[in-house]
Enzyme design. Structure first.
Site, PDB file in Angstrom:
ATOM      1  N   GLY A 127       0.878  -1.215  -0.055  1.00  0.00           N
ATOM      2  CA  GLY A 127       0.087  -0.027   0.106  1.00  0.00           C
ATOM      3  C   GLY A 127       0.830   1.119   0.042  1.00  0.00           C
ATOM      4  O   GLY A 127       2.133   1.318   0.277  1.00  0.00           O
ATOM      5  N   HIS A 128       0.035   2.512  -0.186  1.00  0.00           N
ATOM      6  CA  HIS A 128       0.775   3.628  -0.494  1.00  0.00           C
ATOM      7  C   HIS A 128       1.653   4.057   1.025  1.00  0.00           C
ATOM      8  O   HIS A 128       1.640   3.793   1.989  1.00  0.00           O
ATOM      9  CB  HIS A 128      -0.152   4.878  -0.388  1.00  0.00           C
ATOM     10  CG  HIS A 128      -1.098   4.942   0.819  1.00  0.00           C
ATOM     11  ND1 HIS A 128      -0.717   5.666   1.770  1.00  0.00           N
ATOM     12  CD2 HIS A 128      -2.182   4.214   0.992  1.00  0.00           C
ATOM     13  CE1 HIS A 128      -1.636   5.607   2.588  1.00  0.00           C
ATOM     14  NE2 HIS A 128      -2.839   4.979   2.272  1.00  0.00           N
ATOM     15  N   ASP A 129       3.007   4.828   0.594  1.00  0.00           N
ATOM     16  CA  ASP A 129       3.674   5.395   1.469  1.00  0.00           C
ATOM     17  C   ASP A 129       4.363   4.295   2.274  1.00  0.00           C
ATOM     18  O   ASP A 129       4.864   4.771   3.132  1.00  0.00           O
ATOM     19  CB  ASP A 129       2.855   6.296   2.373  1.00  0.00           C
ATOM     20  CG  ASP A 129       2.343   7.607   1.384  1.00  0.00           C
ATOM     21  OD1 ASP A 129       3.305   8.270   0.943  1.00  0.00           O
ATOM     22  OD2 ASP A 129       1.099   7.787   1.259  1.00  0.00           O
TER      23      ASP A 129
END
Length: 203
Positions: A127-129
């Site tokens: 997932g993001h970041d």
């Protein structure tokens, strides 16, 4: 430039599949145990037989073996290469360091940092970041949520889930199918849903 896959076992052969799909020619496998033979029609050499100036990708799951081989091959004058299967998704603003392997149908989302010699196996999602440090392994079907930090040499097993914003410490191991709901300390093995430490006698 010559290109070698270090490791002729299961992950090495999967790396070869990714190379074929990506149109990258592989000259040989590097593997002390199987040296002198052939695997999937390719010769198997000892790592010390690889000439300087070549590129290499380590197709071995164990982080410690990846660290040892990367140090050896770097000293021999080879250069780590990254291999991404064309059916993997790498989203914008994501940085993937040298030596990484991303297999088919993996989805690596936005604004992620992936460190040297990390692996994201088929059907896994990140997932993001998120931040994946050096030699992290994300096994098939695992789901790493946003803002997760997987520290160096951490492993997340098949179909495991690490929830949003958590940290899995250096060298920790998340067992297959586990659901991580809290930070995992360095070196700890966790299993189950929710994930709990595995007693030393069960390891």
């Amino acid at each position: 430039m010559s290109f070698f896959i270090a490791g002729a076992g299961g992950v090495g052969r999967e790396a070869l599949d990714a190379a074929i799909a990506a149109g990258a020619a592989v000259d040989a496998f590097l593997d002390d145990t199987l040296a002198g033979g052939k695997v999937r029609g390719l010769p198997v050499l000892r790592p010390t037989e690889a000439g300087p100036g070549a590129a290499y990708l380590i197709g071995i799951a164990a982080p410690a073996a990846r660290a040892r081989l990367a140090e050896l091959l770097d000293q021999l004058g080879l250069t780590a290469a990254t291999l991404v299967h064309p059916r993997a998704v790498i989203a914008p603003e994501t940085r993937i360091a040298d030596g990484c392997l991303v297999l088919a149908n993996a989805h690596v989302s936005s604004s992620i940092t992936v460190g040297p010699h990390a692996q994201v196996h088929y059907n896994a999602t990140v997932g993001h970041d998120a931040v994946l440090d050096a030699r992290v392994t994300v096994y098939p079907g695992a789901n790493i949520s946003g803002n997760v930090h997987l520290c160096a040499d951490a492993t997340v097993g098949s179909n495991a889930v690490v929830l949003q914003g958590l940290t899995v410490g250096e060298g920790a191991f998340v067992g297959a199918g586990a659901v991580v709901t809290r930070d995992v300390p360095a070196g700890q093995v966790v299993v189950g849903s929710p994930a709990r430490p595995l007693p030393p006698c069960d390891r």
